[in-house]
Each structure stands twice: as structure tokens, then as C-alpha cells.
Write an enzyme that holds these catalytic residues in place. Structure first.
Site, PDB file in Angstrom:
ATOM      1  N   SER A  86     -16.408  -3.366 -43.008  1.00  0.00           N
ATOM      2  CA  SER A  86     -15.648  -4.530 -42.550  1.00  0.00           C
ATOM      3  C   SER A  86     -16.563  -5.506 -41.822  1.00  0.00           C
ATOM      4  O   SER A  86     -17.517  -6.026 -42.410  1.00  0.00           O
ATOM      5  CB  SER A  86     -14.474  -4.071 -41.689  1.00  0.00           C
ATOM      6  OG  SER A  86     -13.588  -5.145 -41.440  1.00  0.00           O
ATOM      7  N   HIS A 195      -7.964  -5.539 -44.659  1.00  0.00           N
ATOM      8  CA  HIS A 195      -8.287  -4.898 -45.940  1.00  0.00           C
ATOM      9  C   HIS A 195      -7.087  -4.696 -46.855  1.00  0.00           C
ATOM     10  O   HIS A 195      -6.936  -3.655 -47.491  1.00  0.00           O
ATOM     11  CB  HIS A 195      -9.051  -3.592 -45.696  1.00  0.00           C
ATOM     12  CG  HIS A 195     -10.227  -3.805 -44.798  1.00  0.00           C
ATOM     13  ND1 HIS A 195     -11.229  -4.682 -45.114  1.00  0.00           N
ATOM     14  CD2 HIS A 195     -10.516  -3.324 -43.565  1.00  0.00           C
ATOM     15  CE1 HIS A 195     -12.102  -4.711 -44.129  1.00  0.00           C
ATOM     16  NE2 HIS A 195     -11.690  -3.904 -43.180  1.00  0.00           N
TER      17      HIS A 195
END
EC number: 2.3.1.39
Length: 309
Positions: A86, A195
Site C-alpha cells: 500500500s 484496496h
């Protein structure tokens, strides 16, 4: 034998983390550069109160990851690949030479603001341990709806998964998961549903910002934590950075890809050691270590010894 530097996502941050960087001229130089890029004193970002905000957390993780990795490189440990989970993709892109540090600071500040504004409250991430992907997806199908959105967000290991969505929807999925054999469920210290498709619009806005940024060809392999592919083309790295907030993380496959490319030493930059445990599962004939738990001098000696084999 190849070396991988890994950079964590949100979760392991802690108060005063920037104040605990090595007390060196190298650290100070990066803090000064970050101050200039951001237009504020970055040492105000890591208080317990400040770290409640997504923007501040992500900036701290960027700065910390770059500074620690540069200290490791200064000790003679050079990565063949970098990979981040991330937000960790941004310090990875800096360390491989694809993205200028000051540009990364500005983009990460925008990234955090966009994510924070999209879902200021009532959403987040939850970890589920003990179920496999198909088992969890069946439970998600039972709960997910326009009013109660919830999605699979991270495949960290074969039986360590993360879901994203509204707090209520995640709670229902966690209850079902426990009833169906999950060993553990836990809401993570992340305040946005990363996500998944819930962040498509913020990701598109970040991609617009990347249109005015020039990336360079990396000096070592940039391994995407989303696609598990190694990218050398600047435009593909830019796309990966811009959209990874809305794309599923597949850390398990990324580490398999690293292992297949002869990585036998993976070093996780502070804070924390979450990625180290996940990576070691895959690296059965190698080592995964955390710089939070291993001294730079020890890692330098170890890397030299492994290279001589």
C-alpha cells in the site's frame, strides 16, 4: 543471492516514530527536505493525536521508510528489488530511484487527504486469520450490498486476509468468519476502506496528479505489492502508485515472485515486523528480517556473508 527491501503499509505506526530515526546528518537532511516539500515541520506529524489522521500516518511511513533504507544502503547493503504494501510502495519507489523524494512527499500528502476526505468515519479494514480466500469470499457475498459494502482487500498469506468496508459490514463478516472456523478477527488501525472499489474515485484524482510528474527508470526492480509483477517502465510504476489504494493487495504472490527471482534476504524497513513474518513463510531457503529488530551493522555483515556463498 538477491536482496529485497520491503516497506510496510498502515498499521505499525507509533507516536514519536520520526523522533526515533537515527540521530545522523543523513536523517536530518531528509527531514529538512520533507519540511521544505510539505511547507511544515514534519516532526509535528508523529504525535499520538496527529497519527489519528490518514495523511499524517502515510507521510510518517514514507519518511521513515526512506530514511531507514538510506541508512542501510550507506552501510553497504544494496537492494536488487524493492516492494511496498500500500503506502509502502511510495518509499519503495523513492529508494529504487523512480520517484524523487520531494515529489513523493507531496503526492503522499495528497493521497492521504483524498482517502481521508472520501471516508472520514465509519469505514476501515479488518484482518481475518484462519480462512482461505474462497471461504471468505462466500461470506463476503452474504453481507456485501450497496448499503453495507465490504470487499476482500489484502491477500497477505494463504490464510491471512484483510477485508475493507463499512464498520457494520465488516463486523458481520467477522462474526460469520468466527462461526466458520476463523482463528482470529481484528479491526485494524486504518480509518479508510483501502484496496477495493470504494476508493476508485480518490485513486483517479491521484492519477491526475501523476500526469504532471516525471518518473525515472528504476535502478533496481520495483516489485508491485498489488500485481506481484516487477516493473521497470516509469509509466507502469506511476500507474501502480496512483491506483494501488483501490487495488487488492497480493503480498503473498509478490513474495513468491521475489523468491522465484532468487531473493534470499528480505529486509523490512521500520516500523514493525508484520511483513517479515509473512515473507519468511515464502522464503523457505532464505531469511526475512526486520530492521526494527536487527541492527544495521548485523544486517551489513550478514549480507556480505551471504553474497560470498
Amino acid at each position: 543471492m538477491k536482496i529485497l527491501f520491503t516497506f510496510p503499509g498502515q498499521g505499525p505506526q507509533f507516536p514519536e516514530m520520526l523522533h526515533r530515526l537515527p540521530a545522523t546528518a543523513l536523517s536530518q537532511s531528509y527531514l529538512t527536505r520533507a519540511n521544505a516539500a510539505l511547507g511544515q515541520d514534519v516532526l509535528t506529524l508523529d504525535s499520538a493525536v496527529a497519527l489519528r489522521a490518514t495523511r499524517e500516518v502515510q507521510l510518517c511511513l514514507l519518511i521513515s521508510g526512506v530514511v531507514w533504507a538510506e541508512h542501510l544502503r550507506a552501510a553497504g547493503v544494496q537492494p536488487d528489488f524493492v516492494s511496498g504494501l500500500s503506502i509502502g510502495a511510495f518509499p519503495a519507489a523513492v529508494i529504487c530511484g523512480a520517484l524523487e523524494f520531494e515529489t513523493a512527499v507531496k503526492l503522499v500528502a495528497l493521497r492521504g487527504e483524498l482517502m481521508q476526505q472520501a471516508y472520514p468515519q465509519g469505514f476501515g479494514l479488518s484482518a481475518i486469520v484462519g480462512l482461505r480466500q474462497l471461504e471468505l469470499e462466500l461470506l463476503l457475498d452474504q453481507v456485501n450490498s450497496p448499503m453495507m459494502p465490504v470487499f476482500l482487500a489484502n491477500i497477505n498469506a494463504e490464510n491471512q486476509l484483510v477485508i475493507a468496508g463499512s464498520d457494520e459490514a465488516m463486523h458481520q463478516v467477522c462474526v460469520l468468519a468466527a462461526e466458520n472456523g476463523a482463528q482470529k478477527t481484528r479491526k485494524l488501525a486504518v480509518s479508510v476502506p483501502s484496496h477495493c472499489v470504494l476508493l476508485d474515485k480518490p485513486a483517479a484524482k491521484l492519477a491526475d496528479a501523476f500526469n504532471s510528474v516525471t518518473l525515472k527508470r528504476p535502478t533496481c526492480g520495483y516489485l508491485s505489492g498489488s500485481s506481484a509483477r516487477v516493473y521497470w517502465q516509469p509509466e507502469k510504476i506511476a500507474d501502480d502508485l496512483a491506483f494501488n489504494m483501490a487495488r487488492r493487495v497480493n503480498w503473498f504472490d509478490a513474495m513468491v515472485a521475489a523468491y522465484q527471482r532468487e531473493v534470499r534476504l528480505a529486509v523490512e524497513m521500520p516500523p514493525g515486523s508484520i511483513l517479515t513474518g509473512l515473507t519468511q513463510r515464502v522464503m523457505t531457503e532464505g531469511l526475512a528480517l526486520s530492521l526494527s529488530q536487527t541492527a544495521i551493522s548485523e544486517l551489513s555483515t550478514l549480507a556480505q556473508r551471504l553474497e560470498r556463498r
